[in-house]
Design a protein around this motif. Structure first.
Motif, short mmCIF file in Angstrom:
data_model
loop_
_atom_site.label_atom_id
_atom_site.label_comp_id
_atom_site.label_asym_id
_atom_site.label_seq_id
_atom_site.Cartn_x
_atom_site.Cartn_y
_atom_site.Cartn_z
N GLY A 181 0.82 -1.21 0.00
CA GLY A 181 0.00 0.00 0.00
C GLY A 181 0.86 1.26 0.00
O GLY A 181 0.57 2.22 -0.71
N VAL A 182 1.92 1.24 0.78
CA VAL A 182 2.84 2.39 0.82
C VAL A 182 3.46 2.60 -0.57
O VAL A 182 3.53 3.71 -1.09
N LEU A 183 3.88 1.49 -1.20
CA LEU A 183 4.51 1.61 -2.52
C LEU A 183 3.53 2.15 -3.55
O LEU A 183 3.87 2.99 -4.38
N LYS A 184 2.27 1.69 -3.46
CA LYS A 184 1.26 2.15 -4.40
C LYS A 184 1.01 3.66 -4.23
O LYS A 184 0.88 4.41 -5.20
N ASN A 185 0.98 4.10 -2.99
CA ASN A 185 0.83 5.51 -2.66
C ASN A 185 1.95 6.36 -3.25
O ASN A 185 1.73 7.45 -3.75
N ILE A 186 3.17 5.85 -3.12
CA ILE A 186 4.35 6.56 -3.62
C ILE A 186 4.23 6.72 -5.13
O ILE A 186 4.52 7.77 -5.70
N ASN A 187 3.79 5.66 -5.78
CA ASN A 187 3.61 5.70 -7.23
C ASN A 187 2.51 6.69 -7.62
O ASN A 187 2.71 7.53 -8.50
N GLU A 188 1.38 6.63 -6.94
CA GLU A 188 0.25 7.46 -7.34
C GLU A 188 0.40 8.91 -6.92
O GLU A 188 0.10 9.82 -7.67
N ARG A 189 0.87 9.13 -5.70
CA ARG A 189 0.91 10.50 -5.18
C ARG A 189 2.18 11.24 -5.53
O ARG A 189 2.17 12.45 -5.70
N LEU A 190 3.30 10.52 -5.65
CA LEU A 190 4.56 11.19 -5.95
C LEU A 190 5.00 10.96 -7.40
O LEU A 190 5.99 11.53 -7.84
N GLY A 191 4.28 10.11 -8.12
CA GLY A 191 4.62 9.86 -9.53
C GLY A 191 5.92 9.10 -9.74
O GLY A 191 6.52 9.18 -10.80
#
Ligand code: ADP
Ligand code: ADP
Length: 232
Positions: A181-191
């Motif tokens: 979930g953290v990795l997905k967030n990094i991808n979506e929110r930080l690009g």
């Protein structure tokens, strides 16, 4: 964002040449979460470590964000590497430094402006949900918390790419879901573009859009997957 052209890594032992990675070509698009899967010894980790030149390819070229890394040396290579963060199965934290100090080390190494380091470190630690643990030592943290520290350290210098080598293999199923979930967030929110090496198809399927299957150093196939989401 990442292009590997005929990348090969050989090791020579007792005059026998062994191909850990054998003529691999692939490309990872900007903003993608890309998986590399295969059994132990398939060459996944060696391949991942050639993306940031932690391993020097025996032949072939590695192009990251338009720059051919295989042509760079010294300071230029160090600068290019700063746009690539990396995390590992066993976290690789400095055990006698606090959580905050672990993140500060990476900012120091990158020559991040001195007066902004602490602010930046606290910002990434908040992003990964560790704001209440910044003064603890790694030995006082759970596995999932340790991996969050490693993620914060990798993100501190605002990389465009995050390389993940078996990021959840030392974690239990619940913690695995949290970290994915953290990795997905990094991808979506930080690009941030993410490449994940794993031997577990469930991990790859939950968040990757494409996956390369490796076997005996070679690409067996590359498939599109519809990410299934992080399910129980
Ligand atoms: P995977 O990550 O898929 O488990 P690795 O990339 O770690 O595979 O290793 C691929 C192969 O290369 C393995 O057979 C491994 O033993 C060999 N290998 C990796 N690093 C070295 C090294 N420094 N010296 C000799 N052989 C190595
Ligand atoms: P998980 O199974 O989620 O990785 P753990 O059972 O390892 O979690 O840890 C649960 C909680 O106990 C965590 O919040 C962690 O901060 C705390 N904890 C774990 N190990 C220690 C330790 N050696 N000293 C103090 N607190 C710890």
């Amino acid at each position: 964002m990442i292009t590997l052209n005929n990348v090969t890594k050989t090791y020579t032992q007792d005059q026998t040449v062994f191909h850990a990675v054998d003529s691999v070509s692939l490309s990872v698009k900007s903003g993608e979460i890309y998986g590399i899967i295969g059994r132990s010894g398939a060459g996944k980790s060696t391949l991942l470590r050639m993306i940031n030149l932690l391993e020097i390819p025996t032949s072939g070229s590695v192009i990251v964000d338009g720059m051919e890394l295989t042509n760079l040396k010294g300071r230029k290579l160090r600068l290019a590497r700063q746009s690539i963060g990396m995390i590992f199965q066993h976290f690789h934290l400095v055990t006698n430094k606090t959580v905050l100090a672990n993140v500060l080390v990476s900012l120091e190494l990158a020559n991040y402006p001195k007066k902004d380091r602490k602010k930046r470190a606290l910002e990434v630690l908040r992003f990964v949900g560790l704001e209440e643990h910044v003064s603890k030592y790694p030995g006082q943290l759970s596995g999932g918390q340790k991996q969050r520290v490693a993620i914060a350290r990798a993100l501190a210098n605002k990389p465009k790419i995050l390389l993940c080598d078996e990021p959840t293999s030392a974690l239990d199923p619940n913690t695995t879901r949290e970290i994915l979930g953290v990795l997905k967030n990094i991808n979506e929110r930080l690009g941030v573009t993410i490449v994940i090496v794993s031997h577990e198809m469930d991990v790859i399927k939950s968040i990757c859009s494409r996956v390369t299957v490796m076997d005996k150093g070679k690409v067996y196939e590359t498939i599109e997957v519809a990410p299934q989401g992080i399910v129980d």
